[in-house]
Motif scaffolding. Structure first.
Motif, PDB file in Angstrom:
ATOM      1  N   THR A  44      43.787  29.512  38.252  1.00 60.03           N
ATOM      2  CA  THR A  44      42.676  30.445  38.085  1.00 60.03           C
ATOM      3  C   THR A  44      41.579  30.183  39.102  1.00 60.03           C
ATOM      4  O   THR A  44      41.048  31.114  39.717  1.00 60.03           O
ATOM      5  CB  THR A  44      42.113  30.331  36.655  1.00 60.03           C
ATOM      6  N   LEU A  45      41.255  28.924  39.295  1.00 61.58           N
ATOM      7  CA  LEU A  45      40.240  28.565  40.280  1.00 61.58           C
ATOM      8  C   LEU A  45      40.640  29.021  41.681  1.00 61.58           C
ATOM      9  O   LEU A  45      39.827  29.595  42.418  1.00 61.58           O
ATOM     10  CB  LEU A  45      40.006  27.051  40.263  1.00 61.58           C
ATOM     11  N   LEU A  46      41.896  28.807  42.053  1.00 63.99           N
ATOM     12  CA  LEU A  46      42.352  29.223  43.385  1.00 63.99           C
ATOM     13  C   LEU A  46      42.319  30.735  43.554  1.00 63.99           C
ATOM     14  O   LEU A  46      41.966  31.240  44.621  1.00 63.99           O
ATOM     15  CB  LEU A  46      43.758  28.678  43.648  1.00 63.99           C
ATOM     16  N   VAL A  47      42.688  31.468  42.507  1.00 62.68           N
ATOM     17  CA  VAL A  47      42.644  32.931  42.580  1.00 62.68           C
ATOM     18  C   VAL A  47      41.209  33.409  42.760  1.00 62.68           C
ATOM     19  O   VAL A  47      40.927  34.290  43.575  1.00 62.68           O
ATOM     20  CB  VAL A  47      43.289  33.565  41.329  1.00 62.68           C
ATOM     21  N   VAL A  48      40.280  32.830  42.024  1.00 62.78           N
ATOM     22  CA  VAL A  48      38.879  33.248  42.116  1.00 62.78           C
ATOM     23  C   VAL A  48      38.286  32.875  43.478  1.00 62.78           C
ATOM     24  O   VAL A  48      37.626  33.694  44.121  1.00 62.78           O
ATOM     25  CB  VAL A  48      38.057  32.618  40.967  1.00 62.78           C
ATOM     26  N   VAL A  49      38.536  31.653  43.921  1.00 64.41           N
ATOM     27  CA  VAL A  49      37.934  31.188  45.169  1.00 64.41           C
ATOM     28  C   VAL A  49      38.481  31.942  46.371  1.00 64.41           C
ATOM     29  O   VAL A  49      37.737  32.351  47.258  1.00 64.41           O
ATOM     30  CB  VAL A  49      38.151  29.662  45.332  1.00 64.41           C
ATOM     31  N   PHE A  50      39.786  32.149  46.404  1.00 63.12           N
ATOM     32  CA  PHE A  50      40.391  32.773  47.574  1.00 63.12           C
ATOM     33  C   PHE A  50      40.652  34.266  47.406  1.00 63.12           C
ATOM     34  O   PHE A  50      41.178  34.907  48.313  1.00 63.12           O
ATOM     35  CB  PHE A  50      41.694  32.057  47.943  1.00 63.12           C
ATOM     36  N   GLY A  51      40.330  34.831  46.262  1.00 63.46           N
ATOM     37  CA  GLY A  51      40.518  36.262  46.059  1.00 63.46           C
ATOM     38  C   GLY A  51      41.972  36.686  46.167  1.00 63.46           C
ATOM     39  O   GLY A  51      42.300  37.690  46.773  1.00 63.46           O
ATOM     40  N   GLY A  52      42.850  35.913  45.577  1.00 61.90           N
ATOM     41  CA  GLY A  52      44.277  36.143  45.734  1.00 61.90           C
ATOM     42  C   GLY A  52      44.901  37.098  44.746  1.00 61.90           C
ATOM     43  O   GLY A  52      46.103  37.312  44.779  1.00 61.90           O
ATOM     44  N   TRP A  53      44.109  37.686  43.859  1.00 56.10           N
ATOM     45  CA  TRP A  53      44.698  38.547  42.847  1.00 56.10           C
ATOM     46  C   TRP A  53      45.379  39.761  43.462  1.00 56.10           C
ATOM     47  O   TRP A  53      46.456  40.155  43.041  1.00 56.10           O
ATOM     48  CB  TRP A  53      43.631  38.975  41.848  1.00 56.10           C
ATOM     49  N   GLU A  54      44.787  40.338  44.486  1.00 54.47           N
ATOM     50  CA  GLU A  54      45.389  41.508  45.134  1.00 54.47           C
ATOM     51  C   GLU A  54      46.721  41.145  45.780  1.00 54.47           C
ATOM     52  O   GLU A  54      47.680  41.906  45.728  1.00 54.47           O
ATOM     53  CB  GLU A  54      44.442  42.094  46.189  1.00 54.47           C
ATOM     54  N   ALA A  55      46.799  39.962  46.377  1.00 48.88           N
ATOM     55  CA  ALA A  55      48.054  39.521  47.005  1.00 48.88           C
ATOM     56  C   ALA A  55      49.141  39.322  45.958  1.00 48.88           C
ATOM     57  O   ALA A  55      50.299  39.690  46.187  1.00 48.88           O
ATOM     58  CB  ALA A  55      47.829  38.231  47.786  1.00 48.88           C
ATOM     59  N   VAL A  56      48.785  38.776  44.813  1.00 51.68           N
ATOM     60  CA  VAL A  56      49.770  38.571  43.746  1.00 51.68           C
ATOM     61  C   VAL A  56      50.284  39.908  43.245  1.00 51.68           C
ATOM     62  O   VAL A  56      51.489  40.109  43.059  1.00 51.68           O
ATOM     63  CB  VAL A  56      49.156  37.755  42.585  1.00 51.68           C
ATOM     64  N   VAL A  57      49.373  40.861  43.036  1.00 56.14           N
ATOM     65  CA  VAL A  57      49.775  42.178  42.547  1.00 56.14           C
ATOM     66  C   VAL A  57      50.662  42.881  43.574  1.00 56.14           C
ATOM     67  O   VAL A  57      51.687  43.481  43.230  1.00 56.14           O
ATOM     68  CB  VAL A  57      48.533  43.033  42.215  1.00 56.14           C
ATOM     69  N   THR A  58      50.294  42.797  44.853  1.00 50.73           N
ATOM     70  CA  THR A  58      51.086  43.438  45.904  1.00 50.73           C
ATOM     71  C   THR A  58      52.484  42.847  45.974  1.00 50.73           C
ATOM     72  O   THR A  58      53.477  43.579  46.066  1.00 50.73           O
ATOM     73  CB  THR A  58      50.379  43.273  47.269  1.00 50.73           C
ATOM     74  N   GLN A  59      52.590  41.530  45.931  1.00 50.60           N
ATOM     75  CA  GLN A  59      53.911  40.910  46.018  1.00 50.60           C
ATOM     76  C   GLN A  59      54.741  41.205  44.780  1.00 50.60           C
ATOM     77  O   GLN A  59      55.945  41.456  44.880  1.00 50.60           O
ATOM     78  CB  GLN A  59      53.773  39.404  46.223  1.00 50.60           C
ATOM     79  N   ALA A  60      54.125  41.174  43.606  1.00 53.08           N
ATOM     80  CA  ALA A  60      54.864  41.489  42.390  1.00 53.08           C
ATOM     81  C   ALA A  60      55.371  42.924  42.413  1.00 53.08           C
ATOM     82  O   ALA A  60      56.487  43.218  41.999  1.00 53.08           O
ATOM     83  CB  ALA A  60      53.984  41.257  41.158  1.00 53.08           C
ATOM     84  N   SER A  61      54.543  43.821  42.948  1.00 50.85           N
ATOM     85  CA  SER A  61      54.955  45.207  43.057  1.00 50.85           C
ATOM     86  C   SER A  61      56.134  45.368  44.014  1.00 50.85           C
ATOM     87  O   SER A  61      57.096  46.087  43.705  1.00 50.85           O
ATOM     88  CB  SER A  61      53.781  46.052  43.541  1.00 50.85           C
ATOM     89  N   SER A  62      56.072  44.694  45.130  1.00 45.71           N
ATOM     90  CA  SER A  62      57.177  44.820  46.096  1.00 45.71           C
ATOM     91  C   SER A  62      58.470  44.199  45.556  1.00 45.71           C
ATOM     92  O   SER A  62      59.557  44.717  45.791  1.00 45.71           O
ATOM     93  CB  SER A  62      56.801  44.197  47.446  1.00 45.71           C
ATOM     94  N   VAL A  63      58.348  43.103  44.804  1.00 48.06           N
ATOM     95  CA  VAL A  63      59.543  42.510  44.198  1.00 48.06           C
ATOM     96  C   VAL A  63      60.101  43.459  43.146  1.00 48.06           C
ATOM     97  O   VAL A  63      61.326  43.637  43.048  1.00 48.06           O
ATOM     98  CB  VAL A  63      59.210  41.143  43.577  1.00 48.06           C
ATOM     99  N   GLY A  64      59.228  44.088  42.371  1.00 45.19           N
ATOM    100  CA  GLY A  64      59.698  45.065  41.386  1.00 45.19           C
ATOM    101  C   GLY A  64      60.412  46.225  42.015  1.00 45.19           C
ATOM    102  O   GLY A  64      61.442  46.685  41.508  1.00 45.19           O
ATOM    103  N   VAL A  65      59.906  46.712  43.145  1.00 47.79           N
ATOM    104  CA  VAL A  65      60.568  47.811  43.851  1.00 47.79           C
ATOM    105  C   VAL A  65      61.915  47.363  44.371  1.00 47.79           C
ATOM    106  O   VAL A  65      62.909  48.081  44.274  1.00 47.79           O
ATOM    107  CB  VAL A  65      59.663  48.326  45.005  1.00 47.79           C
ATOM    108  N   MET A  66      61.969  46.131  44.915  1.00 51.56           N
ATOM    109  CA  MET A  66      63.226  45.633  45.454  1.00 51.56           C
ATOM    110  C   MET A  66      64.264  45.443  44.357  1.00 51.56           C
ATOM    111  O   MET A  66      65.447  45.737  44.541  1.00 51.56           O
ATOM    112  CB  MET A  66      62.973  44.299  46.168  1.00 51.56           C
ATOM    113  N   LEU A  67      63.864  44.965  43.188  1.00 54.49           N
ATOM    114  CA  LEU A  67      64.812  44.780  42.094  1.00 54.49           C
ATOM    115  C   LEU A  67      65.229  46.105  41.485  1.00 54.49           C
ATOM    116  O   LEU A  67      66.319  46.207  40.896  1.00 54.49           O
ATOM    117  CB  LEU A  67      64.200  43.880  41.018  1.00 54.49           C
ATOM    118  N   GLY A  68      64.395  47.110  41.599  1.00 53.09           N
ATOM    119  CA  GLY A  68      64.698  48.415  41.037  1.00 53.09           C
ATOM    120  C   GLY A  68      65.752  49.181  41.808  1.00 53.09           C
ATOM    121  O   GLY A  68      66.342  50.126  41.311  1.00 53.09           O
ATOM    122  N   ARG A  69      66.023  48.783  43.034  1.00 51.26           N
ATOM    123  CA  ARG A  69      67.015  49.503  43.851  1.00 51.26           C
ATOM    124  C   ARG A  69      68.412  49.250  43.412  1.00 51.26           C
ATOM    125  O   ARG A  69      68.849  48.311  42.953  1.00 51.26           O
ATOM    126  CB  ARG A  69      66.873  49.105  45.322  1.00 51.26           C
TER     127      ARG A  69
END
Length: 69
Positions: A44-69
């Motif tokens: 949680t601290l790393l996500v807040v400090v580095f603002g990584g929430w958008e990166a996590v959401v983007t990667q999770a979305s791309s993995v979901g798209v890849m698994l959906g194929r």
């Protein structure tokens, strides 16, 4: 190659002495919930400090798209 046995015995004696001094080490694994509780504050601290929430959401979305194929 013949020198490895004495060194191994010395290391083993050192480990036994350390265990006797500081108590026995538990063998086995941690419960997954305990491990999660240990890692969540740092994550949680790393996500807040580095603002990584958008990166996590983007990667999770791309993995979901890849698994959906």
């Amino acid at each position: 190659m013949a020198d490895t046995a004495p060194r191994t015995m010395i290391r083993t004696r050192g480990r036994k002495a350390h265990s006797a001094t500081f108590g026995t080490r538990r063998s086995g694994q941690r419960h997954p919930l305990v491990a999660t509780a240990m890692v969540l504050p740092l994550a949680t601290l790393l996500v807040v400090v580095f603002g990584g929430w958008e990166a996590v959401v983007t990667q999770a979305s791309s993995v979901g798209v890849m698994l959906g194929r």
